[in-house]
Design a protein around this motif. Structure first.
Motif, PDB file in Angstrom:
ATOM      1  N   ASN A  58       2.964 -22.233  23.066  1.00  0.00           N
ATOM      2  CA  ASN A  58       1.780 -22.739  22.379  1.00  0.00           C
ATOM      3  C   ASN A  58       1.508 -24.210  22.686  1.00  0.00           C
ATOM      4  OD1 ASN A  58       3.862 -23.773  20.441  1.00  0.00           O
ATOM      5  ND2 ASN A  58       2.000 -24.436  19.406  1.00  0.00           N
ATOM      6  N   TYR A  88      -2.040 -24.898  12.756  1.00  0.00           N
ATOM      7  CA  TYR A  88      -2.449 -24.031  13.865  1.00  0.00           C
ATOM      8  C   TYR A  88      -2.765 -22.625  13.350  1.00  0.00           C
ATOM      9  CZ  TYR A  88      -0.124 -27.685  16.675  1.00  0.00           C
ATOM     10  OH  TYR A  88       0.292 -28.867  17.232  1.00  0.00           O
ATOM     11  N   LYS A 117      -1.920 -16.383  26.609  1.00  0.00           N
ATOM     12  CA  LYS A 117      -2.967 -15.446  26.193  1.00  0.00           C
ATOM     13  C   LYS A 117      -4.356 -16.090  26.179  1.00  0.00           C
ATOM     14  CE  LYS A 117      -4.065 -13.509  21.862  1.00  0.00           C
ATOM     15  NZ  LYS A 117      -3.637 -12.844  20.630  1.00  0.00           N
ATOM     16  N   GLY A 155      -0.721 -26.631  20.608  1.00  0.00           N
ATOM     17  CA  GLY A 155      -1.535 -26.622  19.396  1.00  0.00           C
ATOM     18  C   GLY A 155      -1.815 -25.184  19.009  1.00  0.00           C
ATOM     19  N   PRO A 156      -3.025 -24.876  18.601  1.00  0.00           N
ATOM     20  CA  PRO A 156      -3.314 -23.529  18.107  1.00  0.00           C
ATOM     21  C   PRO A 156      -3.505 -22.476  19.204  1.00  0.00           C
ATOM     22  CG  PRO A 156      -5.237 -24.946  17.890  1.00  0.00           C
ATOM     23  CD  PRO A 156      -4.141 -25.805  18.433  1.00  0.00           C
ATOM     24  N   VAL A 157      -3.424 -22.851  20.467  1.00  0.00           N
ATOM     25  CA  VAL A 157      -3.642 -21.849  21.522  1.00  0.00           C
ATOM     26  C   VAL A 157      -2.336 -21.536  22.244  1.00  0.00           C
ATOM     27  CG1 VAL A 157      -5.997 -22.688  21.858  1.00  0.00           C
ATOM     28  CG2 VAL A 157      -4.198 -23.432  23.427  1.00  0.00           C
ATOM     29  N   ASP A 164      -5.989 -22.704  11.586  1.00  0.00           N
ATOM     30  CA  ASP A 164      -7.081 -22.771  12.566  1.00  0.00           C
ATOM     31  C   ASP A 164      -7.330 -21.415  13.212  1.00  0.00           C
ATOM     32  OD1 ASP A 164      -7.334 -25.464  12.164  1.00  0.00           O
ATOM     33  OD2 ASP A 164      -6.399 -26.081  14.054  1.00  0.00           O
ATOM     34  N   ARG A 165      -6.246 -20.762  13.576  1.00  0.00           N
ATOM     35  CA  ARG A 165      -6.360 -19.568  14.398  1.00  0.00           C
ATOM     36  C   ARG A 165      -6.887 -18.369  13.609  1.00  0.00           C
ATOM     37  NH1 ARG A 165      -4.390 -18.561  19.682  1.00  0.00           N
ATOM     38  NH2 ARG A 165      -4.786 -16.394  20.113  1.00  0.00           N
ATOM     39  N   HIS A 183       2.471 -25.603  13.106  1.00  0.00           N
ATOM     40  CA  HIS A 183       2.239 -24.172  13.334  1.00  0.00           C
ATOM     41  C   HIS A 183       1.944 -23.465  12.016  1.00  0.00           C
ATOM     42  CE1 HIS A 183       3.653 -20.064  15.065  1.00  0.00           C
ATOM     43  NE2 HIS A 183       2.355 -20.161  15.009  1.00  0.00           N
ATOM     44  N   ASN A 197      -0.028 -11.872  13.969  1.00  0.00           N
ATOM     45  CA  ASN A 197       0.508 -12.256  15.277  1.00  0.00           C
ATOM     46  C   ASN A 197       0.843 -11.029  16.122  1.00  0.00           C
ATOM     47  OD1 ASN A 197       1.758 -14.273  17.172  1.00  0.00           O
ATOM     48  ND2 ASN A 197       3.577 -13.071  16.709  1.00  0.00           N
ATOM     49  N   GLY A 248       1.132 -13.708  23.876  1.00  0.00           N
ATOM     50  CA  GLY A 248       0.818 -14.448  22.645  1.00  0.00           C
ATOM     51  C   GLY A 248       1.622 -14.045  21.427  1.00  0.00           C
ATOM     52  N   MET A 249       2.805 -13.459  21.617  1.00  0.00           N
ATOM     53  CA  MET A 249       3.588 -13.003  20.463  1.00  0.00           C
ATOM     54  C   MET A 249       4.810 -13.894  20.200  1.00  0.00           C
ATOM     55  SD  MET A 249       2.514  -9.606  19.698  1.00  0.00           S
ATOM     56  CE  MET A 249       1.161  -8.681  20.421  1.00  0.00           C
TER      57      MET A 249
END
Lengths: 353, 279
Positions: free
Chosen positions: B254, A307, B262, B256-258, A310-311, A303, A111, B248-249
């Motif tokens: 967020n 997530y 960012k 979901g996953p995005v 996924d990420r 998360h 991250n 994005g930190m």
């Protein structure tokens, strides 16, 4: 692989020697509980402690950390301009950190050290820290590290791994950073690595871990379908949104940024934040995309277990330390939720959290 | 290593009250250090964190266009602690800008295409940036339609500029208000979805819609575009969420996953269909 024998009689003295080069952190009793905290001069880490109450994440990522200083004094030519604070502190060493906690930094780094942006504060602290781990010969009943990507003798994220051999430690020196620390502590009794004995300890420790999570299906489950799964209300029912899980977790990284003023001087600092709190997502308009408790509980588990999967396509954002399982006041258990999520969509999935 | 949390020091050069309720002001900033302006190279659709020492930061879309040199502009609605303070600040005051942040409207994809801009209320800022950018690069785009609505004539942003754009023959402007008590009002009256139904061109492979506005406008405009046959990968939207770091930190924004900060704020509707509605 280089191994060093540290006689326990030389343990305290070695740490004292190392303390002239490093700021030492370790498990110590603070009030009623054990914390992973800075060691006062002469204070020994309590190596018998399994999991400290709060994780060692604060060694690299303090609960509150100054990012900038400023003045609003108009007579100052730099008024209103942010200045990075001076840091001339010694490098840090985390003594007796458990393998799961050390591995958490590997997960969290994804991250803070992304392709697009680097978090200078986290990275600086991480890179200047040496991780002197301690293997877990007697894991807790709540530990599930072996199915969460690591284990009681896991080495990823560590610079040295110590195993307790009665009157001495066997130290496996894993990196150059670790070797530098060992020299600074004056521990130099090199030995042939007792590989066979080590494997025996490791296997024995792994066999003591009785709880598990299943994560094999998580990556291939449709994210939106899992988000809309029917079990979230049940899973969240007893949650009181206290945020304990997020503060104890070694892999939670959310933070807030605030300015604090004293007279005309001030600091911009960041502090840990929690997705369990409704303010976390509240818009200026009053709209709140995660205004309901269920949405926030779902966010925390999604998360960590979906997530993140996924990420980064590199496992779950959990190391199986079990702190949230031990300390949740209403007994919400990430192992149950993880298994529910992992079995989502299976023909005979359990529907009760 | 560059500190991504460091706001470039800027000076407020100009302040314009945009709307009759005086709740929206446009701030024009210049960088105290000229080299910072080069570092702040941006695309229409991006945002930045406006930083006021002692109060904090707020994420705001960039209203100026990269074709406009020597300054950057932001239009700010007075809502909370930082924006209320900003509204009290004066020309000459020093503050900070951190960015540019986030992604932008897909200008590479849009090149050579027809573009329909649909905006409502004060969400018109990055759309203003986009229109200014396209007009400066007019030969790179096909037909351009702009549908922009506000509650009343006095609530429209950038009114002088809108009037100039109305006069151009290379831009189809469709300004509208929910209601007008001004007898001289010579543009449309009606909600954005209705005007979109009336004015938006038919969908085809070469036509993209960019929508930015309040949730209620988006909710009722999308069915209109659907009925017109706009494919969801040809509908482009910009999201907002509570943000802190913008890179994005911190994980506040967020979906979901995005991360909106960012991976967004710009997403195709096609992408949004795959994400939870947590925005």
């Amino acid at each position: 692989m280089k191994c060093i024998k540290i006689d326990k009689k030389q343990w305290a003295g070695g740490l004292e020697t190392a303390a002239s080069t490093y700021r030492l952190f370790g498990p110590v009793k603070s009030g009623e509980v054990y914390e992973f905290a800075a060691l006062a001069p002469g204070r020994e880490p309590d190596m018998a402690v399994q999991n400290t109450r709060t994780s060692p994440r604060s060694v690299v990522y303090p609960q509150a950390e100054v990012m900038f200083e400023y003045t609003t004094d108009e007579n100052d030519p730099d008024a209103h301009v942010m200045k990075e604070p001076e840091t001339d502190e010694k490098p840090r060493a985390a003594i007796g950190i458990r393998p799961c906690d050390a591995y958490s930094f590997v997960l969290v780094r994804r991250n803070f050290d992304s392709a697009e942006h680097q978090d200078v504060y986290w990275l600086r602290n991480y890179e200047e820290t040496t991780f002197i781990g301690q293997a877990c010969h007697n894991p807790c009943s709540t530990c599930f590290c072996t199915t969460a990507g690591c284990g009681p003798f896991h080495e990823a994220g560590l610079d040295v791994l110590l195993a307790d051999a009665g009157d001495h430690y066997v130290a496996r020196v894993l990196t150059d950073k670790g070797e530098t620390f060992m020299k600074a502590a004056g521990w130099d009794a090199g030995i042939d690595c007792p590989d066979q004995e080590w494997e025996g300890w490791k296997t024995a420790a792994q066999e003591k871990i009785v709880s598990e999570v299943a994560t094999d299906r998580l990556a291939n489950i449709d994210t939106l379908a899992l988000h809309d799964a029917g079990f979230w209300d049940d899973a969240a029912f007893s949650c009181i949104n206290c945020g304990t899980c997020t503060y104890l977790c070694p892999t939670c990284w959310c933070f807030d940024i605030q300015d604090e003023n004293k007279g005309r001087k001030g600091i911009r600092y960041r502090c840990w934040d929690s997705c369990m709190f409704p303010l976390f997502t509240l818009h200026g308009s009053g709209h709140n995309p995660r205004g309901d408790k269920t949405q926030r509980v779902r966010q925390r588990f999604m998360h960590k277990l979906k997530y993140y999967v996924d990420r980064y396509e590199n496992g779950i954002q959990c190391v199986g330390c079990g702190r949230c399982v031990q300390h949740c006041p209403v007994n919400i258990d990430i192992r149950n939720v993880c298994n529910l999520m992992n079995s989502f969509g299976e023909a005979e999935s359990c529907s009760v959290a | 290593m560059q500190n991504p949390y460091y706001p470039y020091p800027v000076r407020i050069d100009d302040i314009v009250v945009e709307t009759e309720d005086k709740n929206l002001k446009t701030f024009k900033f210049s960088f105290l250090n000229p080299e910072d302006e080069e570092k702040f190279a941006y695309w229409p659709g991006q945002f930045a964190e406006l930083s006021i020492a002692g109060l904090g930061e707020i994420p705001i879309g960039i209203a100026s266009s990269p074709t406009e040199k020597g300054f950057v502009k932001f239009t700010v609605n007075k809502v909370g602690k930082v924006t209320t303070h900003l509204h009290k600040m004066k020309v000459g005051d020093i503050m900070g800008i951190r960015g540019p942040l986030g992604n932008w409207y897909p200008w590479e994809t849009l090149e050579g295409k027809n573009v329909v801009i649909i905006g409502g209320g004060f969400a018109f800022t990055t759309l203003r940036s986009s229109i200014a950018y396209m007009l400066e690069n007019r030969d790179k785009f096909g037909e351009i339609h702009v549908i922009y609505g506000a509650r009343s004539p006095g609530m429209l942003l950038y009114r002088e500029e809108l009037a100039e754009w109305e006069k151009r023959d290379d831009l189809n402007m469709h300004i509208t208000v929910d209601a007008a008590d001004d007898p001289d009002w010579k543009y449309n009256v009606g909600f954005v979805p209705a005007i979109t139904d009336e004015k938006a061109p038919e969908a085809d492979e070469n036509t993209y819609a960019i929508i930015c506005g309040p949730p209620i406008m988006i909710k009722f405009t999308q069915p209109v575009l659907d009925a017109r046959g706009y494919a969801h990968d040809h509908i482009i939207m910009s999201l907002e969420n509570r943000m802190k770091c913008g890179i994005g930190m911190c994980s506040h924004c967020n979906v979901g996953p995005v991360f909106v900060c960012k991976d967004g704020p710009v997403f195709t509707l096609d992408r949004l269909n795959q994400l939870p509605k947590e925005y």
